[in-house]
Enzyme design. Structure first.
Site, PDB file in Angstrom:
ATOM      1  N   GLU A  85      -2.003  19.459  -4.868  1.00 36.63           N
ATOM      2  CA  GLU A  85      -2.643  20.263  -3.818  1.00 36.63           C
ATOM      3  C   GLU A  85      -1.701  20.533  -2.641  1.00 36.63           C
ATOM      4  O   GLU A  85      -1.129  19.597  -2.074  1.00 36.63           O
ATOM      5  CB  GLU A  85      -3.897  19.525  -3.300  1.00 36.63           C
ATOM      6  N   LYS A 269     -12.632  12.140   1.049  1.00 35.61           N
ATOM      7  CA  LYS A 269     -11.706  12.839   0.141  1.00 35.61           C
ATOM      8  C   LYS A 269     -10.398  13.087   0.895  1.00 35.61           C
ATOM      9  O   LYS A 269      -9.303  12.954   0.333  1.00 35.61           O
ATOM     10  CB  LYS A 269     -12.343  14.148  -0.336  1.00 35.61           C
ATOM     11  N   ASP A 285      -3.267   2.609 -10.788  1.00 37.56           N
ATOM     12  CA  ASP A 285      -4.545   3.105 -11.317  1.00 37.56           C
ATOM     13  C   ASP A 285      -5.365   3.689 -10.159  1.00 37.56           C
ATOM     14  O   ASP A 285      -6.008   2.966  -9.413  1.00 37.56           O
ATOM     15  CB  ASP A 285      -5.280   1.918 -11.972  1.00 37.56           C
ATOM     16  N   HIS A 383      -3.575  25.126   5.681  1.00 34.90           N
ATOM     17  CA  HIS A 383      -3.732  24.872   4.248  1.00 34.90           C
ATOM     18  C   HIS A 383      -3.480  26.145   3.435  1.00 34.90           C
ATOM     19  O   HIS A 383      -2.711  26.131   2.473  1.00 34.90           O
ATOM     20  CB  HIS A 383      -5.135  24.330   3.980  1.00 34.90           C
TER      21      HIS A 383
HETATM   22  C1  LIG Z   1      -0.187  22.021   7.207  1.00 29.08           C
HETATM   23  C2  LIG Z   1       0.029  21.640   8.652  1.00 29.08           C
HETATM   24  C3  LIG Z   1       0.837  20.342   8.713  1.00 29.08           C
HETATM   25  C4  LIG Z   1       0.836  22.738   9.319  1.00 29.08           C
HETATM   26  O1  LIG Z   1       0.848  22.521  10.669  1.00 29.08           O
HETATM   27  P1  LIG Z   1       1.736  23.379  11.664  1.00 29.08           P
HETATM   28  O2  LIG Z   1       1.013  23.474  12.904  1.00 29.08           O
HETATM   29  O3  LIG Z   1       2.147  24.661  11.040  1.00 29.08           O
HETATM   30  O4  LIG Z   1       2.981  22.421  11.796  1.00 29.08           O
HETATM   31  P2  LIG Z   1       4.192  22.396  12.840  1.00 29.08           P
HETATM   32  O5  LIG Z   1       5.036  23.601  12.621  1.00 29.08           O
HETATM   33  O6  LIG Z   1       3.724  22.096  14.219  1.00 29.08           O
HETATM   34  O7  LIG Z   1       4.988  21.115  12.284  1.00 29.08           O
HETATM   35  C5  LIG Z   1       4.587  19.793  12.595  1.00 29.08           C
HETATM   36  C6  LIG Z   1       5.066  18.876  11.498  1.00 29.08           C
HETATM   37  O8  LIG Z   1       4.261  19.081  10.322  1.00 29.08           O
HETATM   38  C7  LIG Z   1       5.074  18.965   9.163  1.00 29.08           C
HETATM   39  N1  LIG Z   1       5.086  20.269   8.476  1.00 29.08           N
HETATM   40  C8  LIG Z   1       4.732  21.470   8.985  1.00 29.08           C
HETATM   41  N2  LIG Z   1       4.826  22.432   8.056  1.00 29.08           N
HETATM   42  C9  LIG Z   1       5.267  21.838   6.940  1.00 29.08           C
HETATM   43  C10 LIG Z   1       5.571  22.295   5.644  1.00 29.08           C
HETATM   44  N3  LIG Z   1       5.460  23.587   5.305  1.00 29.08           N
HETATM   45  N4  LIG Z   1       5.992  21.424   4.733  1.00 29.08           N
HETATM   46  C11 LIG Z   1       6.129  20.100   5.066  1.00 29.08           C
HETATM   47  N5  LIG Z   1       5.862  19.603   6.282  1.00 29.08           N
HETATM   48  C12 LIG Z   1       5.431  20.465   7.210  1.00 29.08           C
HETATM   49  C13 LIG Z   1       6.466  18.570   9.628  1.00 29.08           C
HETATM   50  O9  LIG Z   1       6.568  17.170   9.637  1.00 29.08           O
HETATM   51  C14 LIG Z   1       6.479  19.113  11.019  1.00 29.08           C
HETATM   52  O10 LIG Z   1       7.368  18.426  11.869  1.00 29.08           O
HETATM   53  P3  LIG Z   1       8.886  18.987  12.022  1.00 29.08           P
HETATM   54  O11 LIG Z   1       9.524  18.868  10.680  1.00 29.08           O
HETATM   55  O12 LIG Z   1       8.783  20.422  12.452  1.00 29.08           O
HETATM   56  O13 LIG Z   1       9.464  18.078  13.030  1.00 29.08           O
HETATM   57  C15 LIG Z   1      -1.304  21.453   9.441  1.00 29.08           C
HETATM   58  O14 LIG Z   1      -1.971  22.687   9.484  1.00 29.08           O
HETATM   59  C16 LIG Z   1      -2.217  20.400   8.836  1.00 29.08           C
HETATM   60  O15 LIG Z   1      -2.013  19.202   9.005  1.00 29.08           O
HETATM   61  N6  LIG Z   1      -3.269  20.843   8.146  1.00 29.08           N
HETATM   62  C17 LIG Z   1      -4.209  19.957   7.450  1.00 29.08           C
HETATM   63  C18 LIG Z   1      -3.660  19.656   6.101  1.00 29.08           C
HETATM   64  C19 LIG Z   1      -4.664  18.981   5.187  1.00 29.08           C
HETATM   65  O16 LIG Z   1      -5.462  18.180   5.593  1.00 29.08           O
HETATM   66  N7  LIG Z   1      -4.564  19.299   3.918  1.00 29.08           N
HETATM   67  C20 LIG Z   1      -5.413  18.752   2.896  1.00 29.08           C
HETATM   68  C21 LIG Z   1      -6.045  19.829   2.083  1.00 29.08           C
HETATM   69  S1  LIG Z   1      -7.633  20.239   2.669  1.00 29.08           S
HETATM   70  C22 LIG Z   1      -8.568  18.912   2.050  1.00 29.08           C
HETATM   71  O17 LIG Z   1      -8.478  18.613   0.900  1.00 29.08           O
HETATM   72  C23 LIG Z   1      -9.210  17.898   2.910  1.00 29.08           C
HETATM   73  C24 LIG Z   1     -10.375  18.216   3.792  1.00 29.08           C
HETATM   74  C25 LIG Z   1      -9.890  19.132   4.891  1.00 29.08           C
HETATM   75  O18 LIG Z   1     -11.461  18.807   3.149  1.00 29.08           O
HETATM   76  C26 LIG Z   1     -10.763  16.843   4.339  1.00 29.08           C
HETATM   77  C27 LIG Z   1     -11.809  16.898   5.386  1.00 29.08           C
HETATM   78  O19 LIG Z   1     -12.651  17.781   5.341  1.00 29.08           O
HETATM   79  O20 LIG Z   1     -11.793  15.971   6.244  1.00 29.08           O
HETATM   80  N1  LIG Z   2     -11.652  -1.412 -14.428  1.00 29.52           N
HETATM   81  C1  LIG Z   2     -10.328  -1.346 -14.284  1.00 29.52           C
HETATM   82  O1  LIG Z   2      -9.828  -1.071 -13.190  1.00 29.52           O
HETATM   83  C2  LIG Z   2      -9.456  -1.599 -15.450  1.00 29.52           C
HETATM   84  C3  LIG Z   2      -8.107  -1.355 -15.343  1.00 29.52           C
HETATM   85  N2  LIG Z   2      -7.243  -1.646 -16.371  1.00 29.52           N
HETATM   86  C4  LIG Z   2      -5.807  -1.402 -16.302  1.00 29.52           C
HETATM   87  O2  LIG Z   2      -5.151  -2.662 -16.136  1.00 29.52           O
HETATM   88  C5  LIG Z   2      -3.820  -2.457 -15.669  1.00 29.52           C
HETATM   89  C6  LIG Z   2      -3.496  -3.444 -14.577  1.00 29.52           C
HETATM   90  O3  LIG Z   2      -3.715  -4.751 -15.046  1.00 29.52           O
HETATM   91  P1  LIG Z   2      -2.707  -5.930 -14.648  1.00 29.52           P
HETATM   92  O4  LIG Z   2      -3.365  -7.197 -15.004  1.00 29.52           O
HETATM   93  O5  LIG Z   2      -2.275  -5.742 -13.241  1.00 29.52           O
HETATM   94  O6  LIG Z   2      -1.458  -5.604 -15.528  1.00 29.52           O
HETATM   95  P2  LIG Z   2      -0.628  -6.426 -16.583  1.00 29.52           P
HETATM   96  O7  LIG Z   2      -1.463  -7.264 -17.449  1.00 29.52           O
HETATM   97  O8  LIG Z   2       0.267  -5.411 -17.228  1.00 29.52           O
HETATM   98  O9  LIG Z   2       0.278  -7.316 -15.635  1.00 29.52           O
HETATM   99  C7  LIG Z   2      -0.193  -8.438 -14.938  1.00 29.52           C
HETATM  100  C8  LIG Z   2       0.516  -9.656 -15.472  1.00 29.52           C
HETATM  101  O10 LIG Z   2       1.895  -9.629 -15.111  1.00 29.52           O
HETATM  102  C9  LIG Z   2       2.367 -10.979 -15.072  1.00 29.52           C
HETATM  103  N3  LIG Z   2       3.143 -11.121 -13.825  1.00 29.52           N
HETATM  104  C10 LIG Z   2       4.494 -11.219 -13.773  1.00 29.52           C
HETATM  105  N4  LIG Z   2       4.891 -11.284 -12.491  1.00 29.52           N
HETATM  106  C11 LIG Z   2       3.804 -11.234 -11.718  1.00 29.52           C
HETATM  107  C12 LIG Z   2       3.597 -11.257 -10.304  1.00 29.52           C
HETATM  108  N5  LIG Z   2       4.601 -11.347  -9.416  1.00 29.52           N
HETATM  109  N6  LIG Z   2       2.322 -11.158  -9.841  1.00 29.52           N
HETATM  110  C13 LIG Z   2       1.285 -11.055 -10.672  1.00 29.52           C
HETATM  111  N7  LIG Z   2       1.424 -11.019 -12.035  1.00 29.52           N
HETATM  112  C14 LIG Z   2       2.676 -11.121 -12.560  1.00 29.52           C
HETATM  113  C15 LIG Z   2       1.153 -11.892 -15.191  1.00 29.52           C
HETATM  114  O11 LIG Z   2       1.007 -12.177 -16.589  1.00 29.52           O
HETATM  115  P3  LIG Z   2       1.413 -13.528 -17.308  1.00 29.52           P
HETATM  116  O12 LIG Z   2       0.777 -14.633 -16.571  1.00 29.52           O
HETATM  117  O13 LIG Z   2       0.888 -13.340 -18.688  1.00 29.52           O
HETATM  118  O14 LIG Z   2       2.911 -13.535 -17.241  1.00 29.52           O
HETATM  119  C16 LIG Z   2       0.002 -10.949 -14.885  1.00 29.52           C
HETATM  120  O15 LIG Z   2      -1.190 -11.336 -15.501  1.00 29.52           O
HETATM  121  C17 LIG Z   2      -3.766  -1.035 -15.195  1.00 29.52           C
HETATM  122  O16 LIG Z   2      -3.072  -0.297 -16.174  1.00 29.52           O
HETATM  123  C18 LIG Z   2      -5.230  -0.619 -15.169  1.00 29.52           C
HETATM  124  O17 LIG Z   2      -5.340   0.772 -15.365  1.00 29.52           O
HETATM  125  C19 LIG Z   2      -7.695  -2.238 -17.519  1.00 29.52           C
HETATM  126  C20 LIG Z   2      -9.022  -2.495 -17.686  1.00 29.52           C
HETATM  127  C21 LIG Z   2     -10.013  -2.154 -16.696  1.00 29.52           C
END
Ligand SMILES: CC(C)(COP(=O)([O-])OP(=O)([O-])OC[C@H]1O[C@@H](n2cnc3c(N)ncnc32)[C@H](O)[C@@H]1OP(=O)([O-])[O-])[C@@H](O)C(=O)NCCC(=O)NCCSC(=O)C[C@@](C)(O)CC(=O)[O-]
Ligand SMILES: NC(=O)C1=CN([C@@H]2O[C@H](COP(=O)(O)OP(=O)(O)OC[C@H]3O[C@@H](n4cnc5c(N)ncnc54)[C@H](OP(=O)(O)O)[C@@H]3O)[C@@H](O)[C@H]2O)C=CC1
Length: 444
Positions: A85, A269, A285, A383
């Site tokens: 997006e 969202k 995940d 946007h």
């Molecule tokens: C889009 C902006 C940032 C433009 O805003 P602007 O006023 O044109 O930005 P600006 O020219 O003043 O620039 C400010 C800074 O924004 C960044 N920036 C500025 N332009 C760009 C660009 N082209 N590409 C990358 N970064 C950009 C950049 O960091 C920049 O700093 P600078 O680099 O100039 O020092 C602003 O209008 C904004 O924040 N809009 C909202 C964006 C948003 O929320 N998008 C999500 C999609 S809509 C949605 O899904 C969510 C929603 C809205 O439904 C959630 C809700 O309802 O709460």
């Molecule tokens: N409802 C849900 O959200 C579900 C999600 N999943 C999926 O499960 C996956 C994640 O499961 P997860 O258990 O994290 O993955 P893994 O089983 O791949 O890895 C975790 C294992 O890594 C080992 N391990 C090694 N180093 C570390 C460390 N520093 N810290 C912790 N564990 C370590 C341990 O196993 P050991 O002791 O054997 O060495 C641990 O059990 C994702 O892909 C997810 O999408 C699956 C089912 C349901």
């Protein structure tokens, strides 16, 4: 080692290759890491993908952008975001720039405690069974911990047992046993499910009931990440609006989400706009986090805003976000997807809680960006200006045509597919006319 300053102005005006060079100079990423982030031939291969999920026929690419300007707990961070997006990466960068004026994000998290559930039915005496299960807590934990010696060696593992009793359900009463498990740096689903399945027979034996489901809960409300941000009111002044007026507008936007679930859903969202892309970039995940986030938003009986916004005594805007964030830097796809490894390296994280803290800051930033736009000029200008390029491509524009058509649509304030098609036809006719004139001139 590079400069590690994420405050990069005009990053978006560079080409993708130039941006990659900036990322290279940010920190010690090597050529291989950059190749993985850049995609192309370095990205996930079909052979590797075929071992990740089932029935693979290929891989599916998405854009990977970098959110700039993030200062989190005093550390500069460049955040990789994978998302389809437009304006999400721009918005997050913009909001991070605003928060930087107030000293950056402060983030923290709880220990990585997750819940595994075992459902017990047909328990003749549920109150006695509850008592007996709790009395055998140590044996249950020991059995669970035998399933993952490495988790225990790392300081994690099963920590506690809780028992809940549901007196009624569509099928009758049931006991639900919770295993509280410290998952360290893993998201933990597989580890938890293994433990839950292992202890189920013992729980059946103790309770005299039958175990059906043995699975983690995605309402990981013991594994929370928190972010706080302050934006000086004066940083929000813009387009003839004072900073105080923008703060006022943002607080009304928050108030709307606080009381109305229809608005809160969209508001949240906007929070997840910042979080899901980081989860995808790091191989995590995102369905699990989404499920936990929405359940947490409804934890008090009414679905509401995940964020909280207020004005401090100095008139600054202050925002906080607290939510479940079950992420891993080991396990799942994190170690399997080569780009996910490079993304984690760019983030400079080695522990799951550090990644969770970055995610929650990106979520708070995205929420701020959306609310600032909504409460001032509206979402469409920023946007849709960025979305115009996608509309131009959907109309068939290619190469330099994309920016030309998008700029015309933004200038004319008509960002529509039919208009893009008409502009494209016009542009191509003009170019064909110019080419024909050029050919005629060179043959004369
Ligand atoms: C889009 C902006 C940032 C433009 O805003 P602007 O006023 O044109 O930005 P600006 O020219 O003043 O620039 C400010 C800074 O924004 C960044 N920036 C500025 N332009 C760009 C660009 N082209 N590409 C990358 N970064 C950009 C950049 O960091 C920049 O700093 P600078 O680099 O100039 O020092 C602003 O209008 C904004 O924040 N809009 C909202 C964006 C948003 O929320 N998008 C999500 C999609 S809509 C949605 O899904 C969510 C929603 C809205 O439904 C959630 C809700 O309802 O709460
Ligand atoms: N409802 C849900 O959200 C579900 C999600 N999943 C999926 O499960 C996956 C994640 O499961 P997860 O258990 O994290 O993955 P893994 O089983 O791949 O890895 C975790 C294992 O890594 C080992 N391990 C090694 N180093 C570390 C460390 N520093 N810290 C912790 N564990 C370590 C341990 O196993 P050991 O002791 O054997 O060495 C641990 O059990 C994702 O892909 C997810 O999408 C699956 C089912 C349901």
């Amino acid at each position: 080692m590079g400069t590690r300053n994420s405050r990069i102005s005009g990053f978006y005006q560079l080409s993708p290759n130039e941006r990659l060079e900036v990322v290279r100079s940010f920190d010690g990423l090597n050529d291989e890491d950059l190749r993985q982030l850049h995609g192309g031939n370095g990205a996930l291969t079909v052979e590797r993908a075929d071992k990740m999920i089932e029935n693979v026929i290929g891989t599916f690419n998405l854009p990977l952008g970098i959110a700039t300007n993030f200062l989190i707990n005093g550390r500069d961070v460049l955040i990789p975001m994978v998302v389809e997006e437009p304006s999400i990466v721009a918005g997050a960068s913009y909001a991070a720039k605003l928060v930087r004026d107030g000293g950056g994000f402060q983030a923290s998290s709880t220990p990585p405690l997750m819940i595994g559930q075992v459902q017990l039915v047909h328990v003749a005496d549920p109150h006695r069974a509850r008592h007996d299960i709790l009395a055998q807590r140590e044996a249950i934990l020991a059995l669970a911990n035998r399933q993952s010696s490495s988790l225990v060696a790392l300081g994690g593992g099963a920590r506690d047992v809780e028992v809940r009793f549901f007196e009624t359900s569509p099928m009758g009463p049931m006991l639900v046993v919770h295993l509280i498990i410290d998952c360290r740096d893993a998201m933990g689903a597989n580890a938890i499910n293994t433990m839950a399945e292992a202890v189920a027979p013992l729980l059946e034996e103790i309770s005299g009931g039958k175990a059906y489901l043995r699975i983690l809960s995605n309402l990981s409300d013991r594994r929370l990440a928190r972010a706080r941000a302050i934006v000086p009111a004066k940083s929000l002044a813009r387009d003839g609006l004072s900073g105080e007026e923008v703060v006022e507008g943002i607080l009304w936007a928050y108030a709307f989400a606080a009381v109305d679930p229809y608005r809160a859903t969209t508001h949240n969202k906007g929070v997840l706009n910042g979080i899901d892309p980081v989860l995808i970039a790091t191989g995590n995940d995102w369905r699990a986090v989404e499920a936990g986030a929405h359940a947490y938003a409804a934890r008090n009986g009414q679905y509401t805003s995940l964020t909280h916004w207020e004005r401090d005594a100095q008139g600054n805007l202050v925002g906080t976000l607290e939510m479940p964030l079950a992420v891993g830097v080991v396990g799942g796809a994190t170690k399997v997807h080569p780009a996910a490894q490079a993304a984690l390296k760019l983030l400079g994280v080695t522990h799951a809680h550090e990644l969770a803290e970055i995610c929650v800051c990106a979520g708070l930033a995205s929420n701020l960006a959306a609310m600032r736009a909504l409460a001032t000029e509206g979402i469409q200008r920023g946007h849709m200006s960025l979305h115009a390029r996608q509309i131009a491509m959907a109309a068939g524009a290619q190469g330099a045509e994309v920016d030309t058509i998008a700029a015309r649509m933004v200038q004319e304030r008509r960002i529509k597919l039919a208009h893009a098609e008409a502009l494209l036809a016009e542009l191509r006719a003009q170019n064909a006319g110019t080419a024909a004139a050029h050919a005629l001139a060179t043959t004369m």
